[in-house]
Design a protein around this motif. Sequence first.
Motif, mmCIF file in Angstrom:
data_model
loop_
_atom_site.group_PDB
_atom_site.id
_atom_site.type_symbol
_atom_site.label_atom_id
_atom_site.label_comp_id
_atom_site.label_asym_id
_atom_site.label_seq_id
_atom_site.Cartn_x
_atom_site.Cartn_y
_atom_site.Cartn_z
ATOM 1 N N UNK A 253 -7.756 -27.903 14.814
ATOM 2 C CA UNK A 253 -8.862 -27.380 14.095
ATOM 3 C C UNK A 253 -8.362 -25.334 14.254
ATOM 4 N N UNK A 254 -7.949 -25.496 16.111
ATOM 5 C CA UNK A 254 -7.807 -24.016 16.323
ATOM 6 C C UNK A 254 -6.702 -23.046 15.839
ATOM 7 N N UNK A 255 -5.764 -24.530 15.559
ATOM 8 C CA UNK A 255 -4.644 -23.791 14.589
ATOM 9 C C UNK A 255 -4.248 -23.126 13.628
ATOM 10 N N UNK A 256 -5.206 -23.814 12.264
ATOM 11 C CA UNK A 256 -6.161 -22.923 11.167
ATOM 12 C C UNK A 256 -6.418 -21.650 11.446
ATOM 13 N N UNK A 257 -6.504 -20.327 12.000
ATOM 14 C CA UNK A 257 -7.153 -19.422 11.969
ATOM 15 C C UNK A 257 -5.982 -18.527 11.589
ATOM 16 N N UNK A 258 -4.661 -18.711 12.049
ATOM 17 C CA UNK A 258 -3.367 -18.125 11.225
ATOM 18 C C UNK A 258 -2.437 -18.579 10.616
ATOM 19 N N UNK A 259 -2.388 -18.186 9.676
ATOM 20 C CA UNK A 259 -0.708 -18.434 9.002
ATOM 21 C C UNK A 259 0.737 -18.802 10.814
ATOM 22 N N UNK A 260 0.442 -18.693 12.026
ATOM 23 C CA UNK A 260 1.142 -19.431 12.723
ATOM 24 C C UNK A 260 1.130 -20.271 13.105
ATOM 25 N N UNK A 261 -0.204 -20.894 13.562
ATOM 26 C CA UNK A 261 -0.643 -22.024 13.683
ATOM 27 C C UNK A 261 0.207 -22.984 13.225
ATOM 28 N N UNK B 123 -7.913 -22.854 20.994
ATOM 29 C CA UNK B 123 -8.018 -21.604 20.479
ATOM 30 C C UNK B 123 -6.146 -20.611 21.062
ATOM 31 N N UNK B 124 -5.680 -21.055 21.164
ATOM 32 C CA UNK B 124 -4.610 -20.130 21.491
ATOM 33 C C UNK B 124 -3.896 -20.868 20.667
ATOM 34 N N UNK B 125 -4.055 -21.645 19.840
ATOM 35 C CA UNK B 125 -2.269 -22.966 19.024
ATOM 36 C C UNK B 125 -2.097 -22.174 17.934
ATOM 37 N N UNK B 126 -3.330 -21.238 17.091
ATOM 38 C CA UNK B 126 -3.102 -20.369 16.833
ATOM 39 C C UNK B 126 -1.989 -19.270 16.477
ATOM 40 N N UNK B 127 -1.610 -18.589 17.377
ATOM 41 C CA UNK B 127 -0.217 -18.370 18.050
ATOM 42 C C UNK B 127 0.341 -18.353 18.360
ATOM 43 N N UNK C 175 3.831 -26.379 20.408
ATOM 44 C CA UNK C 175 3.751 -25.288 21.819
ATOM 45 C C UNK C 175 2.507 -26.110 22.448
ATOM 46 N N UNK C 176 0.949 -25.762 21.687
ATOM 47 C CA UNK C 176 -0.071 -25.925 22.323
ATOM 48 C C UNK C 176 0.005 -27.413 23.158
ATOM 49 N N UNK C 177 0.518 -28.459 22.243
ATOM 50 C CA UNK C 177 0.397 -29.908 22.424
ATOM 51 C C UNK C 177 1.824 -30.329 23.346
ATOM 52 N N UNK C 178 2.286 -29.138 23.350
ATOM 53 C CA UNK C 178 3.929 -29.296 24.237
ATOM 54 C C UNK C 178 2.922 -29.493 25.807
ATOM 55 N N UNK C 179 2.180 -28.497 26.046
ATOM 56 C CA UNK C 179 1.632 -28.182 27.320
ATOM 57 C C UNK C 179 0.764 -29.044 26.942
ATOM 58 N N UNK C 180 -0.217 -29.811 26.703
ATOM 59 C CA UNK C 180 -1.321 -30.555 26.447
ATOM 60 C C UNK C 180 -0.486 -31.603 27.466
ATOM 61 N N UNK C 181 0.352 -32.132 26.752
ATOM 62 C CA UNK C 181 1.104 -33.231 27.310
ATOM 63 C C UNK C 181 1.637 -33.354 28.525
#
Length: 363
Positions: free
Chosen positions: A157-165, A116-120, A125-131
């Motif tokens: 999926x979540x990254x699509x919610x904003x143009x930042x993702x 959910x926060x990947x779009x922000x 960055x979300x995947x770097x935290x994940x690994x």
Amino acid sequence: MIAIANETVTLTDIGLFIIFLIVLIFPFKVKMVEQNLEAFLFIMGATAVTITSKWGLDLIALAASEPVIKGIVPAVFIAGLIFFYGKVPINRALRRLTNTIPLPVFVAAVVFILGMISSLITAIIASLFLVEIANLMPLERSDKIKMVIIACFAIGLGAVLTPLGEPLSTIAITKLQGPPYNATFWYLADQLGVLITLGVLGCALFGAFYVGRRGSRAEVQEIVDEGGLREVFVRAAKVWLFVSALFLLGAGMEVLIFKYFTKIPDYVLFWVNMVSAILDNATLTAAEISPAMSQSQINAALYGLLISGGMLIPGNIPNIISAGKLGITSSEWAKLGIPMGLALNAIYFIVVFILGINPRLGL
């Protein structure tokens, strides 16, 4: 030459189709390719550009600079330094969390929150935290791989919610910012937000059951240096080569995309977009999405691109980063990625096309 549906199939088209099949098959059948996936994709991308006669200084400059300009390589490098120097407090914090929170709950929380926060914070960055989290999880390697794959679907999926993702959402917003849609920052969240959130939640619950409850628990391992600072530089270089390779591959494949894909009905395009498992979904978005399309066509195309990007390693930046960091092979990824992608595609197809459900958030 062959004529298909009023289009002449040229030798170039055939050559590109052969490259497509090679990219799809060789990583699973040829050990050397599997172990050197970045170099293999770069060669295939360069070959696609060569047979379409697209080489030029502009393309070379773009292929070299895009991974840096888009922030992918800098993010990987900076995060690598942060996690390298912060490994001790990170290790302690994660040890406390995994000792106090039940594993199924922890896995579900990681997948849902990062998705959910990947779009922000961006999918990178979300995947770097994940690994880094996965590297310290009290799980056997096989279960870490399962959790990472599931989480990458959620992030994609979540990254699509904003143009930042991610680039896909940026391109979609840019192409639809004029009439009749006048897309703004929250346009995609409004159109896709409900089903995307439910998809991320579904991934989290699946992860809780498939990994959290069924996984084999292991001792939390201390972060090792993995080659020290040298590994940080090597990882960033590999990501650069990977993204540059996908850029070249997408540029070369544009001939097929514009010639054939854009003329396919939306319900068929949904399934055809499974090619985003090996092609850059941002390139496909640039080719497919148009203000001339109906809203249902736009939504269908985007759902297909987003879901299928998780099926194979080249499909998404999160996949590339995660696989590179944890040493996940193409075969290991496909073992769960393909059936999970097919299942998600089937669910979304039923909901969107058969039942005609696509609620809006009303933003």
